[in-house]
Design an enzyme around this catalytic site. Structure first.
Site, PDB file in Angstrom:
ATOM      1  N   GLY A 279     -17.101   6.930  40.213  1.00  0.00           N
ATOM      2  CA  GLY A 279     -16.356   5.921  40.963  1.00  0.00           C
ATOM      3  C   GLY A 279     -14.895   6.341  40.998  1.00  0.00           C
ATOM      4  O   GLY A 279     -14.576   7.515  41.137  1.00  0.00           O
ATOM      5  N   GLU A 280     -14.007   5.386  40.829  1.00  0.00           N
ATOM      6  CA  GLU A 280     -12.572   5.666  40.786  1.00  0.00           C
ATOM      7  C   GLU A 280     -12.080   5.392  39.376  1.00  0.00           C
ATOM      8  O   GLU A 280     -12.026   4.234  38.936  1.00  0.00           O
ATOM      9  CB  GLU A 280     -11.836   4.786  41.803  1.00  0.00           C
TER      10      GLU A 280
ATOM     11  N   CYS B 209     -18.844  12.099  36.443  1.00  0.00           N
ATOM     12  CA  CYS B 209     -17.675  12.149  37.323  1.00  0.00           C
ATOM     13  C   CYS B 209     -16.535  11.293  36.752  1.00  0.00           C
ATOM     14  O   CYS B 209     -15.894  11.692  35.792  1.00  0.00           O
ATOM     15  CB  CYS B 209     -18.063  11.738  38.747  1.00  0.00           C
TER      16      CYS B 209
ATOM     17  N   ARG C 221      -8.546  15.461  37.664  1.00  0.00           N
ATOM     18  CA  ARG C 221      -9.234  14.621  38.645  1.00  0.00           C
ATOM     19  C   ARG C 221      -9.255  15.308  40.018  1.00  0.00           C
ATOM     20  O   ARG C 221      -8.367  16.087  40.353  1.00  0.00           O
ATOM     21  CB  ARG C 221      -8.513  13.266  38.810  1.00  0.00           C
TER      22      ARG C 221
ATOM     23  N   ILE D 296     -18.726  15.127  44.200  1.00  0.00           N
ATOM     24  CA  ILE D 296     -18.013  14.241  45.120  1.00  0.00           C
ATOM     25  C   ILE D 296     -16.669  13.888  44.485  1.00  0.00           C
ATOM     26  O   ILE D 296     -16.613  13.148  43.507  1.00  0.00           O
ATOM     27  CB  ILE D 296     -18.809  12.956  45.407  1.00  0.00           C
ATOM     28  N   ARG D 297     -15.582  14.457  45.004  1.00  0.00           N
ATOM     29  CA  ARG D 297     -14.241  14.233  44.431  1.00  0.00           C
ATOM     30  C   ARG D 297     -14.297  14.406  42.921  1.00  0.00           C
ATOM     31  O   ARG D 297     -13.789  13.589  42.159  1.00  0.00           O
ATOM     32  CB  ARG D 297     -13.725  12.836  44.803  1.00  0.00           C
TER      33      ARG D 297
ATOM     34  N   HIS E  21     -22.995  14.232  40.186  1.00  0.00           N
ATOM     35  CA  HIS E  21     -23.700  12.960  40.361  1.00  0.00           C
ATOM     36  C   HIS E  21     -25.213  13.181  40.377  1.00  0.00           C
ATOM     37  O   HIS E  21     -25.816  13.323  41.445  1.00  0.00           O
ATOM     38  CB  HIS E  21     -23.277  12.300  41.678  1.00  0.00           C
TER      39      HIS E  21
ATOM     40  N   GLU F 242     -27.436  11.047  39.902  1.00  0.00           N
ATOM     41  CA  GLU F 242     -28.123   9.827  40.324  1.00  0.00           C
ATOM     42  C   GLU F 242     -28.362   9.750  41.826  1.00  0.00           C
ATOM     43  O   GLU F 242     -29.063   8.848  42.297  1.00  0.00           O
ATOM     44  CB  GLU F 242     -27.321   8.595  39.874  1.00  0.00           C
TER      45      GLU F 242
END
Length: 217
Positions: free
Chosen positions: A64-65, A96, A125, A154-155, A191, A193
């Site tokens: 997430g963030e 992540c 990050r 992803i990021r 990720h 998942e």
């Protein structure tokens, strides 16, 4: 109902009831992790309060963030309970943003951003760029499986330093570190998942099951 899990050393262990796994549920890929864990037979609860944290055998901190997650953890009074649970040996799996939350140092942290610590690593990050720079690759993670694992980034963060007690589980072809473990903690940059591959989650559940076994004297 008894359940069988694979110990990280590849032996099989049996537990007499479903493992109770929490997913930190403030923000990020909460639903996706729940789907995978329930498919593997775990009892899953969303963790937002200290009393919920105290009822689980293991915890997943999703992607997430990380800066938003950090603020919400502190706002809901979970920061100190999470740090205490980690120090007490609760198995925790961070993906992540979860890896960032578990790291000792974030090299490019937002102002006032805190981490839970536990993993003696420094991370950066968004090391690969923005959302449009997301990619998939096949990783070799011998401790988890003899085959390749399809990993979605992803990021994603990158681990730029590991302490002497940290075990590196996976690197990209260019040598950058994307999966580590230390004691009761497992942290990965990608990720698992999102693509239907359950092997990393199975590995984590094996670690949780192992932590519940009586210790030999």
């Amino acid at each position: 109902m008894s359940m069988t899990f694979r110990h990280p050393t590849a032996s099989l262990i049996v537990v007499g009831k479903p493992l109770r796994i929490g997913v930190l549920a403030f923000q990020g890929d909460v639903r996706e992790h729940i789907v995978v864990l329930e498919r593997l037979g775990a009892e899953v609860i969303k963790v937002r309060r200290p009393e919920e944290l105290g009822s689980v055998d293991g915890l997943v901190i999703p992607g997430g963030e990380s800066s938003v997650m950090d603020k919400l953890v502190r706002l809901f009074g979970l920061y100190e309970p999470l740090k205490a649970a980690i120090a007490a040996g609760l198995p925790v799996f961070g993906t992540c943003a979860g890896l960032i939350m578990l790291s000792r140092t974030v090299l490019d942290a937002m102002d006032d951003q805190k981490t839970l610590g536990g993993l003696d690593v420094d991370v950066r990050r968004n090391a690969f760029g923005t959302q449009v720079d997301s990619f998939e690759t096949n990783l070799s993670i011998p401790e988890i499986t003899s085959g390749k694992i399809s990993a979605t980034f992803i990021r994603a963060p990158i681990v730029e330093r590991v302490g002497p007690d940290v075990k590196v589980l996976a690197r990209l072809e260019d040598g950058r570190i994307v999966a580590v473990e230390q004691g009761n903690l497992l942290g990965i940059s990608f990720h698992p998942e999102v693509n239907g591959d359950t092997r990393v989650h199975e590995y984590f559940l094996g670690r949780v099951a192992t932590s519940l076994q009586p210790q030999e004297s």
